[in-house]
Design a protein around this motif. Structure first.
Motif, PDB file in Angstrom:
ATOM      1  N   ALA A 107       0.990  -1.049   0.059  1.00  0.00           N
ATOM      2  CA  ALA A 107       0.187   0.124  -0.302  1.00  0.00           C
ATOM      3  C   ALA A 107       0.639   1.288  -0.292  1.00  0.00           C
ATOM      4  CB  ALA A 107      -0.802   0.279   1.327  1.00  0.00           C
ATOM      5  N   VAL A 108       0.219   2.164  -0.793  1.00  0.00           N
ATOM      6  CA  VAL A 108       1.794   3.393  -1.096  1.00  0.00           C
ATOM      7  C   VAL A 108       0.485   4.645  -0.387  1.00  0.00           C
ATOM      8  CG1 VAL A 108       2.168   5.369  -2.615  1.00  0.00           C
ATOM      9  CG2 VAL A 108       2.008   3.155  -3.077  1.00  0.00           C
ATOM     10  N   THR A 109       1.174   5.027   0.512  1.00  0.00           N
ATOM     11  CA  THR A 109       0.460   5.776   1.300  1.00  0.00           C
ATOM     12  C   THR A 109       1.537   7.098   1.444  1.00  0.00           C
ATOM     13  OG1 THR A 109      -1.514   6.258   3.478  1.00  0.00           O
ATOM     14  CG2 THR A 109       0.873   5.283   3.315  1.00  0.00           C
ATOM     15  N   GLY A 149      -1.326   0.812   9.557  1.00  0.00           N
ATOM     16  CA  GLY A 149      -1.685   0.118  10.713  1.00  0.00           C
ATOM     17  C   GLY A 149      -2.980  -0.557  10.041  1.00  0.00           C
ATOM     18  N   PHE A 150      -3.123  -0.595   8.967  1.00  0.00           N
ATOM     19  CA  PHE A 150      -4.345  -2.213   7.911  1.00  0.00           C
ATOM     20  C   PHE A 150      -3.503  -2.974   7.640  1.00  0.00           C
ATOM     21  CE2 PHE A 150      -5.627  -2.935   3.928  1.00  0.00           C
ATOM     22  CZ  PHE A 150      -7.234  -3.927   4.398  1.00  0.00           C
ATOM     23  N   VAL A 151      -1.509  -2.417   6.761  1.00  0.00           N
ATOM     24  CA  VAL A 151      -0.804  -3.488   6.661  1.00  0.00           C
ATOM     25  C   VAL A 151      -0.527  -4.572   7.529  1.00  0.00           C
ATOM     26  CG1 VAL A 151       1.414  -3.549   5.695  1.00  0.00           C
ATOM     27  CG2 VAL A 151      -0.945  -1.666   4.111  1.00  0.00           C
ATOM     28  N   ARG A 152       0.118  -3.312   8.123  1.00  0.00           N
ATOM     29  CA  ARG A 152       0.831  -4.003   9.381  1.00  0.00           C
ATOM     30  C   ARG A 152      -0.082  -4.899  10.235  1.00  0.00           C
ATOM     31  NH1 ARG A 152       4.101   1.181  12.110  1.00  0.00           N
ATOM     32  NH2 ARG A 152       6.142   1.135  11.140  1.00  0.00           N
ATOM     33  N   ALA A 157       3.408  -8.129   3.819  1.00  0.00           N
ATOM     34  CA  ALA A 157       2.254  -6.793   3.594  1.00  0.00           C
ATOM     35  C   ALA A 157       3.306  -5.602   3.931  1.00  0.00           C
ATOM     36  CB  ALA A 157       1.117  -6.984   4.011  1.00  0.00           C
ATOM     37  N   ASN A 158       2.990  -4.440   3.389  1.00  0.00           N
ATOM     38  CA  ASN A 158       4.218  -3.886   3.326  1.00  0.00           C
ATOM     39  C   ASN A 158       3.267  -2.515   3.061  1.00  0.00           C
ATOM     40  OD1 ASN A 158       6.781  -4.827   4.750  1.00  0.00           O
ATOM     41  ND2 ASN A 158       6.510  -6.524   2.156  1.00  0.00           N
ATOM     42  N   ALA A 159       4.111  -1.192   3.595  1.00  0.00           N
ATOM     43  CA  ALA A 159       3.833   0.060   3.343  1.00  0.00           C
ATOM     44  C   ALA A 159       4.573   1.061   2.309  1.00  0.00           C
ATOM     45  CB  ALA A 159       2.987   0.625   4.260  1.00  0.00           C
ATOM     46  N   VAL A 160       4.283   1.986   1.120  1.00  0.00           N
ATOM     47  CA  VAL A 160       5.535   2.174   1.213  1.00  0.00           C
ATOM     48  C   VAL A 160       5.206   3.996   1.419  1.00  0.00           C
ATOM     49  CG1 VAL A 160       6.218   3.460  -0.694  1.00  0.00           C
ATOM     50  CG2 VAL A 160       5.931   1.363  -0.762  1.00  0.00           C
ATOM     51  N   ALA A 161       5.473   4.274   2.126  1.00  0.00           N
ATOM     52  CA  ALA A 161       4.750   6.230   2.992  1.00  0.00           C
ATOM     53  C   ALA A 161       5.992   7.442   1.960  1.00  0.00           C
ATOM     54  CB  ALA A 161       5.237   6.751   4.164  1.00  0.00           C
TER      55      ALA A 161
END
Length: 234
Positions: free
Chosen positions: A147-149, A172-175, A188-192
């Motif tokens: 998820a890119v946020t 929080g959702f991705v974690r 699952a990882n996020a890009v800030a």
């Protein structure tokens, strides 16, 4: 070539991520926002000219039935889905919700208002994109969720409290997804994404980080938030 689902705005991060993934050897199914048919058609044509493939469709972010149908069509034509990239970046015009008269704050931050709905649109999009594919990943014992946020979800933005809250929700959702599905081979990882001076994310840098997270080099990375782009000078 591995198939990746990308959701997002063709004029924003989604439009940068799709050609970057094609260049990395992936075939892409792109569920995108409306109003950019010409740009998306050009993107697909460039991919085809280089031997890649982009199957694009205009869809509402919360239309899971249509998104599942699109994924099913792509898998029948191309092969199993390997990853989903939800480009959950929504910058909106708001203002400090905690400042000024109570009436002004309510107009900005009250649930159900247009500003709140816009700020949380990216969070909704990430949620529906993951719901669409997660059980398929579980059955196959593998898959990547990205998820890119906005980096405002990590740092807070004094002028964008709602965007900051929504972006923190994506993180929080991705974690949570990373922990819940780790035993099924799902990462699952996020890009800030840090905003550039003009306010828009630095899309090329974001796309590079996404391409890394989809690659074999990131196979064991999960539950992480990677920053992309430099903070603008004060």
């Amino acid at each position: 070539m591995p198939l990746v689902l990308v959701t997002g705005d063709p004029a924003g991060v989604g439009g940068a991520v799709v050609p970057r993934l094609v260049a990395a050897g992936h075939e892409v199914v792109f569920a995108h926002r409306g109003g950019a048919a010409e740009a998306v058609a050009e993107m697909a044509a460039k991919a085809a000219a280089g031997g890649g493939r982009v199957l694009a469709r205009e869809l509402a972010a919360d239309d899971e039935a249509a998104l599942r149908a699109l994924v099913r069509e792509a898998e029948e034509e191309i092969g199993p889905l390997a990853a989903v990239v939800a480009c959950a970046v929504d910058r909106v015009t708001e203002g400090p919700a905690t400042a000024g008269p109570a009436e002004a704050a309510d107009a900005v931050s009250g649930p159900g208002t247009e500003v709140w709905a816009a700020a949380t649109g990216g969070m909704d999009g990430a949620y529906h994109a993951v719901r669409t594919v997660i059980f398929s990943f579980v059955r196959r014992r593998g898959g990547r969720v990205i998820a890119v946020t906005s980096a405002a979800g990590l740092d807070g933005d004094p002028d964008r409290p709602l965007e900051s809250a929504a972006a923190a929700g994506v993180v929080g959702f991705v974690r949570s997804v990373a922990k819940e599905y780790a035993g099924y081979g799902v990462t699952a990882n996020a890009v800030a994404a840090a905003p550039a001076a003009a306010g828009a994310p630095e899309t090329a840098q974001v796309a590079d980080v996404v391409a890394f997270l989809v690659s074999d080099q990131a196979a064991s990375l999960t539950g992480q938030v990677l920053r992309a782009g430099a903070e603008p000078a004060a």
